[in-house]
Design a protein around this motif. Structure first.
Motif, mmCIF file in Angstrom:
data_model
loop_
_atom_site.group_PDB
_atom_site.id
_atom_site.type_symbol
_atom_site.label_atom_id
_atom_site.label_comp_id
_atom_site.label_asym_id
_atom_site.label_seq_id
_atom_site.Cartn_x
_atom_site.Cartn_y
_atom_site.Cartn_z
ATOM 1 N N ILE A 141 0.831 -1.211 0.000
ATOM 2 C CA ILE A 141 0.000 0.000 0.000
ATOM 3 C C ILE A 141 0.862 1.256 0.000
ATOM 4 O O ILE A 141 0.644 2.176 -0.793
ATOM 5 N N VAL A 142 1.866 1.304 0.866
ATOM 6 C CA VAL A 142 2.729 2.485 0.941
ATOM 7 C C VAL A 142 3.514 2.660 -0.360
ATOM 8 O O VAL A 142 3.686 3.780 -0.842
ATOM 9 N N THR A 143 3.963 1.569 -0.957
ATOM 10 C CA THR A 143 4.671 1.650 -2.242
ATOM 11 C C THR A 143 3.779 2.292 -3.294
ATOM 12 O O THR A 143 4.200 3.219 -3.994
ATOM 13 N N PHE A 144 2.556 1.799 -3.422
ATOM 14 C CA PHE A 144 1.646 2.351 -4.427
ATOM 15 C C PHE A 144 1.292 3.804 -4.141
ATOM 16 O O PHE A 144 1.281 4.633 -5.048
ATOM 17 N N VAL A 145 1.008 4.110 -2.891
ATOM 18 C CA VAL A 145 0.614 5.477 -2.537
ATOM 19 C C VAL A 145 1.768 6.453 -2.785
ATOM 20 O O VAL A 145 1.558 7.523 -3.361
ATOM 21 N N THR A 146 2.978 6.096 -2.365
ATOM 22 C CA THR A 146 4.097 7.022 -2.565
ATOM 23 C C THR A 146 4.412 7.197 -4.046
ATOM 24 O O THR A 146 4.680 8.313 -4.499
ATOM 25 N N GLN A 147 4.371 6.123 -4.818
ATOM 26 C CA GLN A 147 4.633 6.260 -6.255
ATOM 27 C C GLN A 147 3.551 7.092 -6.934
ATOM 28 O O GLN A 147 3.855 7.926 -7.789
ATOM 29 N N LEU A 148 2.313 6.867 -6.567
ATOM 30 C CA LEU A 148 1.221 7.641 -7.144
ATOM 31 C C LEU A 148 1.364 9.116 -6.779
ATOM 32 O O LEU A 148 1.220 10.005 -7.633
ATOM 33 N N PHE A 149 1.668 9.390 -5.519
ATOM 34 C CA PHE A 149 1.866 10.766 -5.072
ATOM 35 C C PHE A 149 3.034 11.424 -5.812
ATOM 36 O O PHE A 149 2.900 12.542 -6.324
ATOM 37 N N LEU A 150 4.178 10.738 -5.872
ATOM 38 C CA LEU A 150 5.352 11.305 -6.551
ATOM 39 C C LEU A 150 5.096 11.498 -8.044
ATOM 40 O O LEU A 150 5.508 12.509 -8.622
ATOM 41 N N ALA A 151 4.410 10.559 -8.664
ATOM 42 C CA ALA A 151 4.090 10.689 -10.092
ATOM 43 C C ALA A 151 3.177 11.888 -10.317
ATOM 44 O O ALA A 151 3.390 12.682 -11.249
ATOM 45 N N GLY A 152 2.164 12.040 -9.485
ATOM 46 C CA GLY A 152 1.269 13.188 -9.605
ATOM 47 C C GLY A 152 1.994 14.502 -9.382
ATOM 48 O O GLY A 152 1.773 15.478 -10.108
ATOM 49 N N TYR A 153 2.861 14.524 -8.400
ATOM 50 C CA TYR A 153 3.638 15.729 -8.116
ATOM 51 C C TYR A 153 4.540 16.067 -9.304
ATOM 52 O O TYR A 153 4.638 17.235 -9.702
ATOM 53 N N ALA A 154 5.180 15.041 -9.878
ATOM 54 C CA ALA A 154 6.060 15.252 -11.040
ATOM 55 C C ALA A 154 5.270 15.783 -12.234
ATOM 56 O O ALA A 154 5.710 16.702 -12.946
ATOM 57 N N VAL A 155 4.089 15.250 -12.466
ATOM 58 C CA VAL A 155 3.241 15.743 -13.552
ATOM 59 C C VAL A 155 2.851 17.197 -13.292
ATOM 60 O O VAL A 155 2.854 18.035 -14.199
ATOM 61 N N GLY A 156 2.527 17.505 -12.047
ATOM 62 C CA GLY A 156 2.195 18.886 -11.678
ATOM 63 C C GLY A 156 3.336 19.841 -11.973
ATOM 64 O O GLY A 156 3.121 20.946 -12.486
ATOM 65 N N ILE A 157 4.560 19.440 -11.675
ATOM 66 C CA ILE A 157 5.742 20.261 -11.985
ATOM 67 C C ILE A 157 5.848 20.460 -13.500
ATOM 68 O O ILE A 157 6.052 21.587 -13.980
ATOM 69 N N ALA A 158 5.697 19.382 -14.228
ATOM 70 C CA ALA A 158 5.818 19.457 -15.695
ATOM 71 C C ALA A 158 4.727 20.350 -16.295
ATOM 72 O O ALA A 158 5.002 21.147 -17.191
ATOM 73 N N LEU A 159 3.483 20.220 -15.813
ATOM 74 C CA LEU A 159 2.392 21.030 -16.339
ATOM 75 C C LEU A 159 2.571 22.507 -16.015
ATOM 76 O O LEU A 159 2.167 23.387 -16.801
#
Length: 132
Positions: free
Chosen positions: A111-129
């Motif tokens: 659960i923590v693996t999925f949540v942290t990856q999802l959070f980091l991926a979303g944050y990275a997309v936010g930076i890119a956008l």
């Protein structure tokens, strides 16, 4: 001289140590079961092998995301904390894989693996956008 990507470097070093620990655990069972090649058909050796491979599969993406976020200038205490939580979860997953049924440490690790990856991926997309 300032260290470039200190969070990424620290996370990668910790990940390397965890990977060595997971490999050592596989080696212990290989010696105990006298299995020099392959696995044991779904038994304890297979579970430990999968724990290590699952770590490698997930940690590559995690480290890339950490590095990208840090390169973008968004490395801060929250990123260090996220990295620490992720790595502790991966240790829990490795320990939890010793059980035949999904154990609490394994569930927490997943659960923590999925949540942290999802959070980091979303944050990275936010930076890119924000740059577009």
């Amino acid at each position: 001289m300032d260290i470039v990507l200190p969070i990424t470097l620290t996370s990668a070093a910790a990940a390397a140590l965890i990977n060595i620990w997971l490999a050592f655990r596989v080696g212990q069972l290989r010696l105990a079961t006298k299995t020099s090649h392959g696995d044991d058909g779904g038994g304890p050796l297979t579970r430990r092998m999968r724990a290590q491979l699952n770590f490698v599969e997930n940690t590559a993406f995690f480290l890339i995301l950490i590095a990208g976020i840090e390169l973008a200038g968004h490395g801060d205490l929250w990123l260090s904390a996220t990295a620490g939580i992720y790595l502790l979860a991966r240790v829990a997953h490795g320990i939890g894989m010793d059980g035949e049924n999904p154990t609490l440490p394994r569930k927490v690790g997943v659960i923590v693996t999925f949540v942290t990856q999802l959070f980091l991926a979303g944050y990275a997309v936010g930076i890119a956008l924000a740059v577009i």
